[in-house]
Design a protein around this motif. Structure first.
Motif, short mmCIF file in Angstrom:
data_model
loop_
_atom_site.label_atom_id
_atom_site.label_comp_id
_atom_site.label_asym_id
_atom_site.label_seq_id
_atom_site.Cartn_x
_atom_site.Cartn_y
_atom_site.Cartn_z
N TYR A 96 42.11 38.32 29.21
CA TYR A 96 41.95 38.71 30.61
C TYR A 96 42.07 37.54 31.59
O TYR A 96 42.45 37.72 32.73
N THR A 97 41.69 36.34 31.14
CA THR A 97 41.79 35.16 32.01
C THR A 97 41.78 33.88 31.16
O THR A 97 41.05 33.81 30.17
N SER A 130 36.78 35.55 38.04
CA SER A 130 38.10 35.33 37.43
C SER A 130 38.70 36.59 36.78
O SER A 130 39.85 36.59 36.39
N LEU A 131 37.91 37.65 36.68
CA LEU A 131 38.41 38.87 36.03
C LEU A 131 38.78 39.96 37.04
O LEU A 131 39.17 41.07 36.67
#
Ligand code: LMR
Length: 327
Positions: A96-97, A130-131
């Motif tokens: 995801y990141t 960050s997601l």
């Protein structure tokens, strides 16, 4: 007319009663560890606080020990609305990141106080967002602790790990960390680790005192090297759709309960790092191997070059900021 009024009143009363009896909003909280762990205790405390304060409006149902989802599925399930909260370890967000890979860099944080300082800094807090582009919201960090190396043989120096199979979480940084000592890393779900160790399909694994104790890894691993070579912490996440759909007042009450539960879980994490280690020593099932400063320096020299490989993905400035939290 009177009849009509009576009918309308009855209807209104029925509707009123139905909405007063509306089912509470359910938060399914899924995690993979046992209940007697920092995360297990935090999740149960969160459920308790919500029950105390928001009974009838919100209900938290906790599913421990991978009963509902393993960490490799839980985020997909969250985006589909099948689960509302989870707290995977920071090593499990790679899909995801890239930034959260920071926390997997070996020998980055010298202790949990440094981790706490970094997570509380502006850089650390920014990582909670960050997601966002993936539809997930980071609600906070939760500690477990520093990782140790358990194995079927004594591990004192990096050469002792050569050719040995270690279970790792799904993280390329952790893969590179074990490859750096010529070991063979295998990405496997947490729920399979005990059996893999017991059947000797693998030789070792890395985890915190709490996980090694609560999942009984110490009963099938005769040696645990106190390496403190990395950190295992969590991010509590929810989906943007669920979170944004809550009424603002309710959302802030849920968040307040969660923050309190996190503080509670962090105290348990600090305590368990000592008490679970001691319980393992007392069990006499596994020997805790202390390494000298010189031996530790060899692990650092072998594993630290991994940082350079991931520096572009993570961000060199972020790595510097995290390092600075050691002072
Ligand atoms: C692991 O897979 O080893 C950990 O992420 C388990 C956990 O949630 O602490």
């Amino acid at each position: 007319m009177r009849l009509l009024t009576a009918a309308v009143t009855t209807m209104a009363l029925t509707l009123g009663a139905t909405s007063a009896m509306a089912a509470p909003i359910e938060i399914k909280f899924s995690h993979v560890v046992a209940e007697n762990t920092p995360k297990g205790q935090m999740a149960n405390k969160f459920a308790e606080l919500v029950e105390e304060r928001l009974a009838g409006k919100v209900e938290v149902n906790v599913f421990p020990s991978s009963q509902l989802f393993g960490d490799n599925k839980v985020l997909e399930a969250m985006l589909l609305g099948d689960v509302q909260m989870a707290a995977p370890s920071l090593s499990k967000f790679q899909k995801y990141t890239p930034t959260l890979q920071l926390f997997d860099l070996p020998f980055l944080f010298k202790d949990m106080a440094a981790v706490e300082r970094f997570q509380g800094s502006a850089d650390g807090q920014k990582m909670l967002t960050s997601l966002e582009s993936k539809g997930l919201v980071g609600l906070g960090y939760l500690h477990n602790g520093m990782k140790q190396l358990s194995a079927s043989d004594v591990l004192r120096v990096p050469a002792d790990a050569n050719g040995k199979k270690f279970r790792i979480m799904t993280s390329d940084v952790l893969q590179a960390q074990f490859e750096a000592v010529d070991a063979v890393p295998l990405k496997k779900p947490f729920s399979e680790v005990f059996t893999l160790l017991q059947t000797k399909a693998i030789d070792g694994q890395e985890n915190t005192w709490s996980n090694i104790y609560s999942k009984k890894f110490f009963e099938v691993q005769p040696f645990i090297t106190e390496s403190n070579h990395g950190v295992l912490d969590y991010m509590i996440v929810t989906s943007a759709e669920f979170w944004g759909g809550l009424d603002a007042d309710l959302r802030s009450e849920v968040k307040a309960a969660l923050d309190e539960a996190i503080a509670y879980g962090n105290n348990i994490a600090a305590e368990k790092a000592n008490s679970d280690k001691q319980a393992i020593i007392d069990s006499k099932r596994s020997e805790v191997v202390e390494i000298s400063a010189e031996e530790r320096a060899l692990w650092v020299a072998a594993m630290k070059p991994v940082w350079a490989k991931f520096s572009d993905d993570i961000g060199a400035d972020l790595i510097k900021a995290a390092e600075a939290s050691n002072q």
